[in-house]
Motif scaffolding. Structure first.
Motif, PDB file in Angstrom:
ATOM      1  N   ARG A 131      -4.631  31.311  27.221  1.00 23.32           N
ATOM      2  CA  ARG A 131      -5.159  31.997  28.400  1.00 23.32           C
ATOM      3  C   ARG A 131      -6.620  31.592  28.607  1.00 23.32           C
ATOM      4  O   ARG A 131      -7.508  32.417  28.787  1.00 23.32           O
ATOM      5  CB  ARG A 131      -5.010  33.516  28.241  1.00 23.32           C
ATOM      6  N   SER A 132      -6.855  30.274  28.579  1.00 21.51           N
ATOM      7  CA  SER A 132      -8.219  29.759  28.668  1.00 21.51           C
ATOM      8  C   SER A 132      -8.683  29.697  30.126  1.00 21.51           C
ATOM      9  O   SER A 132      -7.923  29.929  31.069  1.00 21.51           O
ATOM     10  CB  SER A 132      -8.307  28.380  28.018  1.00 21.51           C
ATOM     11  N   LEU A 133      -9.951  29.370  30.307  1.00 23.20           N
ATOM     12  CA  LEU A 133     -10.551  29.243  31.633  1.00 23.20           C
ATOM     13  C   LEU A 133      -9.769  28.269  32.493  1.00 23.20           C
ATOM     14  O   LEU A 133      -9.219  27.292  32.001  1.00 23.20           O
ATOM     15  CB  LEU A 133     -11.991  28.744  31.501  1.00 23.20           C
ATOM     16  N   LEU A 134      -9.728  28.531  33.789  1.00 21.14           N
ATOM     17  CA  LEU A 134      -9.107  27.605  34.741  1.00 21.14           C
ATOM     18  C   LEU A 134     -10.207  26.810  35.438  1.00 21.14           C
ATOM     19  O   LEU A 134     -11.189  27.367  35.921  1.00 21.14           O
ATOM     20  CB  LEU A 134      -8.267  28.368  35.773  1.00 21.14           C
ATOM     21  N   SER A 135     -10.023  25.497  35.461  1.00 18.90           N
ATOM     22  CA  SER A 135     -11.028  24.617  36.069  1.00 18.90           C
ATOM     23  C   SER A 135     -11.298  25.050  37.507  1.00 18.90           C
ATOM     24  O   SER A 135     -10.357  25.413  38.234  1.00 18.90           O
ATOM     25  CB  SER A 135     -10.511  23.174  36.043  1.00 18.90           C
ATOM     26  N   PRO A 136     -12.563  25.075  37.945  1.00 22.45           N
ATOM     27  CA  PRO A 136     -13.770  24.529  37.318  1.00 22.45           C
ATOM     28  C   PRO A 136     -14.617  25.556  36.569  1.00 22.45           C
ATOM     29  O   PRO A 136     -15.843  25.418  36.500  1.00 22.45           O
ATOM     30  CB  PRO A 136     -14.522  23.994  38.518  1.00 22.45           C
ATOM     31  N   ALA A 137     -14.007  26.600  36.004  1.00 26.10           N
ATOM     32  CA  ALA A 137     -14.762  27.691  35.383  1.00 26.10           C
ATOM     33  C   ALA A 137     -15.574  27.236  34.180  1.00 26.10           C
ATOM     34  O   ALA A 137     -16.510  27.914  33.770  1.00 26.10           O
ATOM     35  CB  ALA A 137     -13.813  28.825  34.987  1.00 26.10           C
ATOM     36  N   GLU A 138     -15.223  26.068  33.596  1.00 29.70           N
ATOM     37  CA  GLU A 138     -15.971  25.580  32.440  1.00 29.70           C
ATOM     38  C   GLU A 138     -17.275  24.881  32.837  1.00 29.70           C
ATOM     39  O   GLU A 138     -18.038  24.438  31.958  1.00 29.70           O
ATOM     40  CB  GLU A 138     -15.112  24.624  31.608  1.00 29.70           C
ATOM     41  N   ALA A 139     -17.544  24.755  34.130  1.00 28.18           N
ATOM     42  CA  ALA A 139     -18.759  24.070  34.595  1.00 28.18           C
ATOM     43  C   ALA A 139     -19.998  24.708  33.982  1.00 28.18           C
ATOM     44  O   ALA A 139     -20.183  25.935  34.038  1.00 28.18           O
ATOM     45  CB  ALA A 139     -18.840  24.112  36.121  1.00 28.18           C
ATOM     46  N   ALA A 140     -20.880  23.879  33.428  1.00 32.32           N
ATOM     47  CA  ALA A 140     -22.047  24.390  32.712  1.00 32.32           C
ATOM     48  C   ALA A 140     -23.051  25.063  33.641  1.00 32.32           C
ATOM     49  O   ALA A 140     -23.639  26.096  33.301  1.00 32.32           O
ATOM     50  CB  ALA A 140     -22.725  23.245  31.949  1.00 32.32           C
ATOM     51  N   ASN A 141     -23.279  24.502  34.831  1.00 31.03           N
ATOM     52  CA  ASN A 141     -24.288  25.047  35.733  1.00 31.03           C
ATOM     53  C   ASN A 141     -23.809  26.249  36.530  1.00 31.03           C
ATOM     54  O   ASN A 141     -24.615  26.963  37.129  1.00 31.03           O
ATOM     55  CB  ASN A 141     -24.756  23.965  36.709  1.00 31.03           C
ATOM     56  N   ALA A 142     -22.502  26.474  36.557  1.00 31.23           N
ATOM     57  CA  ALA A 142     -21.943  27.576  37.341  1.00 31.23           C
ATOM     58  C   ALA A 142     -22.176  28.906  36.645  1.00 31.23           C
ATOM     59  O   ALA A 142     -22.363  28.977  35.421  1.00 31.23           O
ATOM     60  CB  ALA A 142     -20.453  27.358  37.562  1.00 31.23           C
ATOM     61  N   LEU A 143     -22.147  29.978  37.419  1.00 28.65           N
ATOM     62  CA  LEU A 143     -22.101  31.336  36.878  1.00 28.65           C
ATOM     63  C   LEU A 143     -20.632  31.747  36.894  1.00 28.65           C
ATOM     64  O   LEU A 143     -20.067  32.040  37.949  1.00 28.65           O
ATOM     65  CB  LEU A 143     -22.946  32.287  37.729  1.00 28.65           C
ATOM     66  N   THR A 144     -20.005  31.721  35.720  1.00 26.19           N
ATOM     67  CA  THR A 144     -18.575  32.003  35.606  1.00 26.19           C
ATOM     68  C   THR A 144     -18.369  33.492  35.334  1.00 26.19           C
ATOM     69  O   THR A 144     -19.026  34.066  34.462  1.00 26.19           O
ATOM     70  CB  THR A 144     -17.951  31.172  34.476  1.00 26.19           C
ATOM     71  N   VAL A 145     -17.448  34.101  36.089  1.00 24.57           N
ATOM     72  CA  VAL A 145     -17.297  35.557  36.069  1.00 24.57           C
ATOM     73  C   VAL A 145     -15.887  35.936  35.631  1.00 24.57           C
ATOM     74  O   VAL A 145     -14.894  35.511  36.226  1.00 24.57           O
ATOM     75  CB  VAL A 145     -17.585  36.155  37.466  1.00 24.57           C
ATOM     76  N   GLY A 146     -15.800  36.736  34.574  1.00 20.38           N
ATOM     77  CA  GLY A 146     -14.553  37.364  34.167  1.00 20.38           C
ATOM     78  C   GLY A 146     -14.440  38.740  34.802  1.00 20.38           C
ATOM     79  O   GLY A 146     -15.378  39.238  35.440  1.00 20.38           O
ATOM     80  N   ALA A 147     -13.286  39.388  34.619  1.00 17.39           N
ATOM     81  CA  ALA A 147     -13.027  40.669  35.284  1.00 17.39           C
ATOM     82  C   ALA A 147     -12.889  41.795  34.269  1.00 17.39           C
ATOM     83  O   ALA A 147     -12.175  41.652  33.276  1.00 17.39           O
ATOM     84  CB  ALA A 147     -11.755  40.578  36.135  1.00 17.39           C
ATOM     85  N   CYS A 148     -13.577  42.908  34.524  1.00 14.39           N
ATOM     86  CA  CYS A 148     -13.412  44.079  33.669  1.00 14.39           C
ATOM     87  C   CYS A 148     -12.682  45.185  34.435  1.00 14.39           C
ATOM     88  O   CYS A 148     -12.524  45.140  35.654  1.00 14.39           O
ATOM     89  CB  CYS A 148     -14.749  44.557  33.109  1.00 14.39           C
ATOM     90  N   HIS A 149     -12.259  46.186  33.674  1.00 12.75           N
ATOM     91  CA  HIS A 149     -11.304  47.203  34.114  1.00 12.75           C
ATOM     92  C   HIS A 149     -12.013  48.318  34.890  1.00 12.75           C
ATOM     93  O   HIS A 149     -12.152  49.446  34.426  1.00 12.75           O
ATOM     94  CB  HIS A 149     -10.610  47.752  32.861  1.00 12.75           C
ATOM     95  N   SER A 150     -12.494  47.993  36.104  1.00 10.28           N
ATOM     96  CA  SER A 150     -13.267  48.970  36.851  1.00 10.28           C
ATOM     97  C   SER A 150     -13.148  48.714  38.342  1.00 10.28           C
ATOM     98  O   SER A 150     -13.086  47.567  38.789  1.00 10.28           O
ATOM     99  CB  SER A 150     -14.741  48.899  36.419  1.00 10.28           C
ATOM    100  N   ASP A 151     -13.122  49.789  39.115  1.00 16.60           N
ATOM    101  CA  ASP A 151     -13.165  49.712  40.574  1.00 16.60           C
ATOM    102  C   ASP A 151     -13.612  51.066  41.108  1.00 16.60           C
ATOM    103  O   ASP A 151     -13.895  51.997  40.344  1.00 16.60           O
ATOM    104  CB  ASP A 151     -11.810  49.295  41.158  1.00 16.60           C
ATOM    105  N   GLY A 152     -13.670  51.173  42.421  1.00 10.04           N
ATOM    106  CA  GLY A 152     -14.123  52.410  43.036  1.00 10.04           C
ATOM    107  C   GLY A 152     -13.018  53.341  43.466  1.00 10.04           C
ATOM    108  O   GLY A 152     -13.281  54.355  44.120  1.00 10.04           O
TER     109      GLY A 152
END
Length: 798
Positions: free
Chosen positions: A431-452
């Motif tokens: 369940r690894s990152l999906l390209s291009p999430a491994e890009a070094a200069n990018a700000l890569t964002v995962g998801a946490c269990h929260s909403d409004g």
């Protein structure tokens, strides 16, 4: 020697197929007399939880590539191997090679084994099984050649137009040394490739890899349509386009988007996108402009939307077109924004943030960065833009290890949540990152269990709230780390609450994510029934999380934007890297990190670095609290420094210490975050060309006596483009000089020469408890206004 073929010359390459511990192989390689080949530092042989070298390591197999400049030496190595394989004693000068060869399964030149990846074989088999009479579309990445005539020779080796091979499209991006073609392979020919009998494409000397076609698609992570609440008040709109969205075609006439989305549909995707299917792009624009509509936070901005996804039929999955390369769509879109196209002026030259809430499911990250990630890194540095990229979603079910559904149902909420954490972590290698999430200069964002969404009690025999802690990643959020174990994702943010469903199977109980329904998830604008322009649905996933980070960065940008706040003096070319630093600086681990450490371990107290790496693989630097960087308080000051650094140069920054604290043993917290955009080196698998280091100005560190807080290890973070040092303590604070604490930032080349200056930002925060009743903000503000000493162009030590 390297694990990736990028940048090598096939005719001068020896392929070593290893059998045993790779570290043992390297040690034997280095002991071989007379073999002088530099080992590149991107070959990371340190075992970690994703790539463990188990007991019985003779079963571990892999491939390494060595470029041998002398063709005669290359041929001699292969000749020695053939003698060894035949059981013959090696000639006298080469006796040491015997031990080296014992670690190998094969030594050979580049051939079809290297061109046809294992996932390509599986893809061909599945395609032939699903549609045995249809051509199979594959992607061939060719050896990059800068001269057009050499590229043409590469193409000619494939045999296009003969033996069942048809050319569909071609992509050449010189800036990242990339040349690839899409091919349609007739079924009989595809079967020959699988069987190892193909004499053309798989053996074409111009081909580096054959791989499944890169198609970006988005899952339907949405719930049922809902009635819209009353419209939010439309704010006064700024005409400056700072945010771009590369996604599906949005329904720009929607009540929540009208007048705030500028669409540049140069490829006429509207012709091939049914209005009812334009969900993902509409939802992402809604989140960026309004936030979660459960508590709408409309921004006074317009955004630039360039569609890269289509859906020809209603309710069809949105995806990139079949005859296009996703990275070529992004390449053309960003150049058009920043430079113009066909003689036309730039369409959005002021764009600072590019939201990319999509990923290539067919290209999960496995040790080496893909070409799309390299492109994102190139564009970030070239145009000084921040890509906010979703980490990726994995929605397939996972085996829990529980035999019966009754056992699962017997668990209480806390036990279910803890079992789910252990289950998801146990499957993270898949369940690894999906390209291009491994890009070094990018700000890569995962998801946490929260909403409004309102909290509603929801419990049945089949479903449960995935986690009791809102800061934990949802079960479908992709795992890091990135290239060379760099911290990825960089941060996690609200991805919508995600419930999972437990299902029985002959292999035991599996769990997988449920759709949001009407009870949870982010409320977003979507296409409605024909003529309806106010429809809403709930979404969850890493796409949402990335869009909401972009929403919050847009608010932060309003604070530092020189077009609106010239007195802040953040230069236009440095805005993007400052925003990246702000996002990471605002992030921190919470109690969820302690829970992961307890459940995942390892329990051995000596393995603290691995425990921290396990946390960072899902949380990155943590969840940002953006209010901390947008606003200061009497007990907290945030300082932003930015600039550019050349190789082997340093800048020294002064962090003022108020006189009221001098000599006092006051509890305090100091946090330093340095972010930068690195140029790329196309000749290296680890393509990051620049690294930055942060240290005390003087040899005696002023932070002696403090302790690091719960955060990623500094040495792991140093493999990316963000480093962070968080310190806290009660030790007596002394200025290193009369003007405060000195922090040195140094730029160094990762490989060879670094010819370009590197943009960077340093954010420092200083905080003391509220009950100390000492105002530190105002003295620091006055100090910085009156005197900021920056020592530029100081030769770096070492």
């Amino acid at each position: 020697m390297q694990e990736d073929a990028l940048g090598i010359e096939p005719e001068r390459t020896v392929v070593f197929e290893t059998a045993g511990r790779r570290s043992d192989f390297i040690a034997a390689f280095q002991r071989v007399s007379g073999l002088i080949v530099a080992l590149e530092d991107e070959v990371d042989f340190e075992a970690d939880d994703d790539f463990r070298e188990p007991e019985g390591a003779a079963q571990v197999q892999g491939r390494l590539y060595a470029v041998i400049p002398d063709l005669r030496a290359l041929q001699q190595i292969i000749s020695l191997w053939n003698l060894f394989k035949a059981g013959q004693k090696l000639p006298r000068p080469f006796g040491a090679w015997t031990e080296f060869f014992e670690h190998l399964r094969d030594v050979r030149s580049w051939n079809a084994k290297d061109r046809v990846l294992s996932e390509t074989e599986e893809y061909l088999r599945d395609s032939l099984e699903f549609a045995p009479n249809e051509p199979v579309r594959i992607e061939a990445q060719l050896w990059y050649r800068p001269r057009p005539e050499d590229r043409q020779r590469n193409l000619e080796t494939i045999g296009i137009g003969r033996q069942g091979v048809a050319l569909i499209s071609e992509c050449i991006i010189d800036e990242i040394d990339y040349h690839a073609v899409l091919l349609d392979i007739e079924p009989a020919h595809a079967l020959q490739i699988v069987q190892g009998l193909d004499e053309t494409v798989a053996r074409a000397v111009g081909v580096m890899y054959l791989k499944p076609q890169s198609i970006v698609s988005v899952d339907d992570q949405a719930g049922d349509p809902e009635d819209a609440p009353p419209d939010a008040i439309s704010p006064e709109i700024s005409p400056v386009l700072r945010i771009a969205v590369l996604d599906g075609l949005p329904l720009h006439r929607h009540d929540r988007l009208r007048g705030r989305v500028v669409i540049d549909d140069v490829d006429n995707f509207e012709r091939t996108s049914a209005p009812a299917s334009r969900s993902h792009g509409t939802a992402m624009c809604s989140l960026i402009l309004n936030g979660d509509l459960h508590s709408a936070d409309p921004l006074p901005i317009s955004i630039y939307a360039r569609p890269i996804l289509i859906a020809e039929q209603a309710n069809e999955e949105e995806r990139t077109p079949n005859n296009e390369f996703p990275l070529d769509l992004v390449w053309r879109a960003v150049r058009r924004m920043k430079e113009g196209e066909g003689g036309d002026p730039p369409t959005a030259p002021d764009v600072t943030i590019i939201n990319l809430s999509v990923g290539d499911k067919g290209s999960p990250f496995i040790r080496r960065a893909g070409p799309w990630a390299r492109l994102v890194d190139y564009l970030s540095f070239k145009y000084r833009v921040l890509f906010v990229v979703s980490a990726g979603n994995h929605t397939t079910g996972i085996a829990t290890g529980i035999v019966t559904l009754a056992e699962f149902e017997a668990l209480n909420d806390e036990q279910r949540a803890e079992k789910l954490i252990a289950t998801v972590y146990g499957a993270r290698a898949m369940r690894s990152l999906l390209s291009p999430a491994e890009a070094a200069n990018a700000l890569t964002v995962g998801a946490c269990h929260s909403d409004g969404a309102p909290v509603v009690e929801r419990r049945s025999n089949m479903s449960h709230a995935s986690y009791l802690n809102a800061d934990l990643p949802i079960s479908s959020s992709a795992f890091g780390p990135g290239v060379r174990r760099a911290i990825k994702p960089d941060v996690v943010f609200d991805g919508g609450r995600e419930y999972v469903t437990a299902s029985p199977s002959p292999d035991g109980v599996y769990v997988g994510p449920s759709k949001p329904g009407r009870l949870f998830g982010h409320l977003c604008a979507v296409p409605g029934a024909e003529g309806q322009l106010g429809a809403l649905r709930r979404f969850h996933g890493t796409s949402d999380a990335a869009a909401l980070v972009t929403h919050n960065l847009a608010k932060a940008l309003a604070v530092i934007d020189p077009k609106g706040r010239p007195e802040l003096q953040v230069p236009e070319p440095l805005l993007a890297v400052v925003l990246k630093a702000m996002a990471v600086h605002a992030a921190q681990w919470t109690e969820s990190a302690a829970l992961i450490k307890r459940l995942i371990g390892p329990a051995d107290p000596r393995l603290h670095a691995r425990r921290r790496a396990n946390v960072a693989a899902s949380l990155g630097f943590g969840r940002p609290d953006f209010e901390l960087i947008r606003e200061c308080a009497a007990n907290r000051a945030v300082m932003i420094y930015s600039g550019e650094l050349e190789a082997d140069r340093s800048l020294v920054f002064r962090l003022p210490i108020p006189e009221a604290l001098e000599g006092l043993a006051v509890a305090h917290r100091i946090k330093l975050t340095v972010a930068w955009f690195s140029p790329i080196n196309n000749k290296r698998a680890h393509h990051r060309a620049a690294r930055l280091e942060v240290a005390a100005e003087d040899e005696e560190k002023w932070w002696i006596g403090t302790s690091e807080t719960d955060a990623p290890a500094l040495d792991q973070a140093a493999n990316g483009t963000v480093v962070q040092l968080t310190l806290k303590g009660r030790n007596v604070l002394h200025r290193t000089r009369d003007d405060g604490l000195g922090v040195r930032v140094t730029c160094k080349a990762q490989h060879g020469q670094l010819r370009e200056a590197v943009p960077f930002a340093l954010i420092a925060s200083f905080e003391i408890p509220v009950d100390v009743n000492i105002d530190i903000y105002e003295p620091i503000r006055i100090d910085l206004e009156n005197r900021i000493e920056v020592r530029a162009n100081v030769r770096a030590n070492g």
